[in-house]
Design a protein around this motif. Structure first.
Motif, PDB file in Angstrom:
ATOM      1  N   ILE A  37       0.862  -1.185   0.000  1.00  0.00           N
ATOM      2  CA  ILE A  37       0.000   0.000   0.000  1.00  0.00           C
ATOM      3  C   ILE A  37       0.894   1.230   0.000  1.00  0.00           C
ATOM      4  CG2 ILE A  37      -1.708   1.351   1.286  1.00  0.00           C
ATOM      5  CD1 ILE A  37      -2.739  -1.289   2.453  1.00  0.00           C
ATOM      6  N   ALA A  38       0.681   2.122  -0.949  1.00  0.00           N
ATOM      7  CA  ALA A  38       1.420   3.381  -1.019  1.00  0.00           C
ATOM      8  C   ALA A  38       0.421   4.522  -0.942  1.00  0.00           C
ATOM      9  CB  ALA A  38       2.227   3.457  -2.305  1.00  0.00           C
ATOM     10  N   ASN A  39       0.497   5.296   0.124  1.00  0.00           N
ATOM     11  CA  ASN A  39      -0.382   6.445   0.323  1.00  0.00           C
ATOM     12  C   ASN A  39       0.361   7.700  -0.125  1.00  0.00           C
ATOM     13  OD1 ASN A  39      -2.453   4.841   1.440  1.00  0.00           O
ATOM     14  ND2 ASN A  39      -1.472   4.908   3.445  1.00  0.00           N
ATOM     15  N   LYS A  40      -0.048   8.226  -1.279  1.00  0.00           N
ATOM     16  CA  LYS A  40       0.644   9.364  -1.877  1.00  0.00           C
ATOM     17  C   LYS A  40       0.586  10.597  -0.985  1.00  0.00           C
ATOM     18  CE  LYS A  40      -0.344  10.199  -6.180  1.00  0.00           C
ATOM     19  NZ  LYS A  40      -1.019  10.326  -7.484  1.00  0.00           N
ATOM     20  N   GLY A  41      -0.549  10.845  -0.356  1.00  0.00           N
ATOM     21  CA  GLY A  41      -0.720  12.058   0.444  1.00  0.00           C
ATOM     22  C   GLY A  41       0.284  12.200   1.566  1.00  0.00           C
ATOM     23  N   ASP A  42       0.564  11.109   2.271  1.00  0.00           N
ATOM     24  CA  ASP A  42       1.533  11.190   3.367  1.00  0.00           C
ATOM     25  C   ASP A  42       2.878  10.559   3.005  1.00  0.00           C
ATOM     26  OD1 ASP A  42       0.627   8.578   3.509  1.00  0.00           O
ATOM     27  OD2 ASP A  42      -0.005   8.681   5.590  1.00  0.00           O
ATOM     28  N   ARG A  43       3.058  10.185   1.701  1.00  0.00           N
ATOM     29  CA  ARG A  43       4.335   9.666   1.196  1.00  0.00           C
ATOM     30  C   ARG A  43       4.820   8.488   2.037  1.00  0.00           C
ATOM     31  NH1 ARG A  43       2.615  13.754  -1.021  1.00  0.00           N
ATOM     32  NH2 ARG A  43       3.782  15.108  -2.406  1.00  0.00           N
ATOM     33  N   ARG A  44       3.907   7.546   2.288  1.00  0.00           N
ATOM     34  CA  ARG A  44       4.234   6.397   3.144  1.00  0.00           C
ATOM     35  C   ARG A  44       3.812   5.104   2.456  1.00  0.00           C
ATOM     36  NH1 ARG A  44       7.793   5.650   7.055  1.00  0.00           N
ATOM     37  NH2 ARG A  44       6.955   4.618   8.860  1.00  0.00           N
ATOM     38  N   MET A  45       4.724   4.129   2.402  1.00  0.00           N
ATOM     39  CA  MET A  45       4.463   2.833   1.781  1.00  0.00           C
ATOM     40  C   MET A  45       4.547   1.742   2.847  1.00  0.00           C
ATOM     41  SD  MET A  45       6.655   0.792  -1.169  1.00  0.00           S
ATOM     42  CE  MET A  45       7.335   2.336  -1.666  1.00  0.00           C
ATOM     43  N   PHE A  46       3.621   0.783   2.760  1.00  0.00           N
ATOM     44  CA  PHE A  46       3.557  -0.310   3.719  1.00  0.00           C
ATOM     45  C   PHE A  46       3.635  -1.642   2.982  1.00  0.00           C
ATOM     46  CE2 PHE A  46       1.212   3.312   5.297  1.00  0.00           C
ATOM     47  CZ  PHE A  46       1.741   3.487   6.564  1.00  0.00           C
ATOM     48  N   LEU A  47       4.502  -2.535   3.468  1.00  0.00           N
ATOM     49  CA  LEU A  47       4.569  -3.903   2.962  1.00  0.00           C
ATOM     50  C   LEU A  47       3.827  -4.770   3.968  1.00  0.00           C
ATOM     51  CD1 LEU A  47       8.324  -4.188   1.862  1.00  0.00           C
ATOM     52  CD2 LEU A  47       6.403  -3.111   0.688  1.00  0.00           C
ATOM     53  N   LEU A  48       2.823  -5.502   3.476  1.00  0.00           N
ATOM     54  CA  LEU A  48       1.978  -6.284   4.373  1.00  0.00           C
ATOM     55  C   LEU A  48       2.053  -7.777   4.086  1.00  0.00           C
ATOM     56  CD1 LEU A  48       0.278  -3.455   3.682  1.00  0.00           C
ATOM     57  CD2 LEU A  48      -1.255  -4.521   5.291  1.00  0.00           C
ATOM     58  N   HIS A  49       1.889  -8.558   5.141  1.00  0.00           N
ATOM     59  CA  HIS A  49       1.604  -9.984   5.039  1.00  0.00           C
ATOM     60  C   HIS A  49       0.183 -10.126   5.555  1.00  0.00           C
ATOM     61  CE1 HIS A  49       1.924 -14.311   5.149  1.00  0.00           C
ATOM     62  NE2 HIS A  49       1.473 -14.284   6.387  1.00  0.00           N
TER      63      HIS A  49
END
Length: 166
Positions: A37-49
């Motif tokens: 998941i990459a949230n452009k607004g807060d410039r934060r990417m999450f790698l999930l299992h």
């Protein structure tokens, strides 16, 4: 003869060890990354299992960060659901993971404006190691530090879904 071979073999091992540096290709033995998941607004990417966050990263975007990419050269980063569809170990941006933009809807939107949709959207590292990119600077990609792309490259497999959110 055995002593000579032992000395030559030991010398060769020492020489080869000195030639190595840290490789950009890391190993990952943890849980499979099933979603990005990459949230452009807060410039934060999450790698999930599944629903568990394994790692989070900051990133930079295209130089026109607001809105969905509509055509080649607009400087925007796509929004929507895509896949990680390729990897480039020889990227001029250290390492890179390809995002499956454009999809059929993206091509239709660009065609309706008599434009090309563009392509080659990646998650990638930096062109110049250690450079501090303080502002959004890409042409639509997501840029992370070289250290971060080494981890992401090792963790995320081809075919992994990625949601690019506004």
């Amino acid at each position: 003869m055995k002593r000579r071979n032992l000395i030559l073999g030991g010398t060769a091992l020492v020489a080869l060890g000195a030639c190595g540096g840290e490789s950009k290709f890391k190993r990952y033995n943890g849980p499979q990354v099933t979603y990005v998941i990459a949230n452009k607004g807060d410039r934060r990417m999450f790698l999930l299992h599944r629903d568990q966050v394994l790692k989070a990263y900051d990133f930079k975007l295209g130089f026109a960060p607001v809105g969905h990419k509509q055509y080649e050269g607009d400087g925007k980063t796509p929004e929507g659901l895509y896949l990680i569809d390729r990897r480039n170990p020889n990227s001029k941006f250290h390492l890179s993971l390809g995002i499956s933009y454009p999809n059929q809807a993206d091509r239709a939107m660009a065609a309706s404006m008599n434009k090309k949709p563009g392509g080659d959207i990646f998650i990638h590292g930096q062109k110049k190691p250690g450079e501090k990119n303080r502002h959004d600077w890409t042409w639509g990609c997501l840029s992370v530090s070289n250290k971060d792309i080494e981890e992401i490259y090792a963790m995320v497999g081809d075919g992994t879904p990625i949601a690019l959110n506004p």
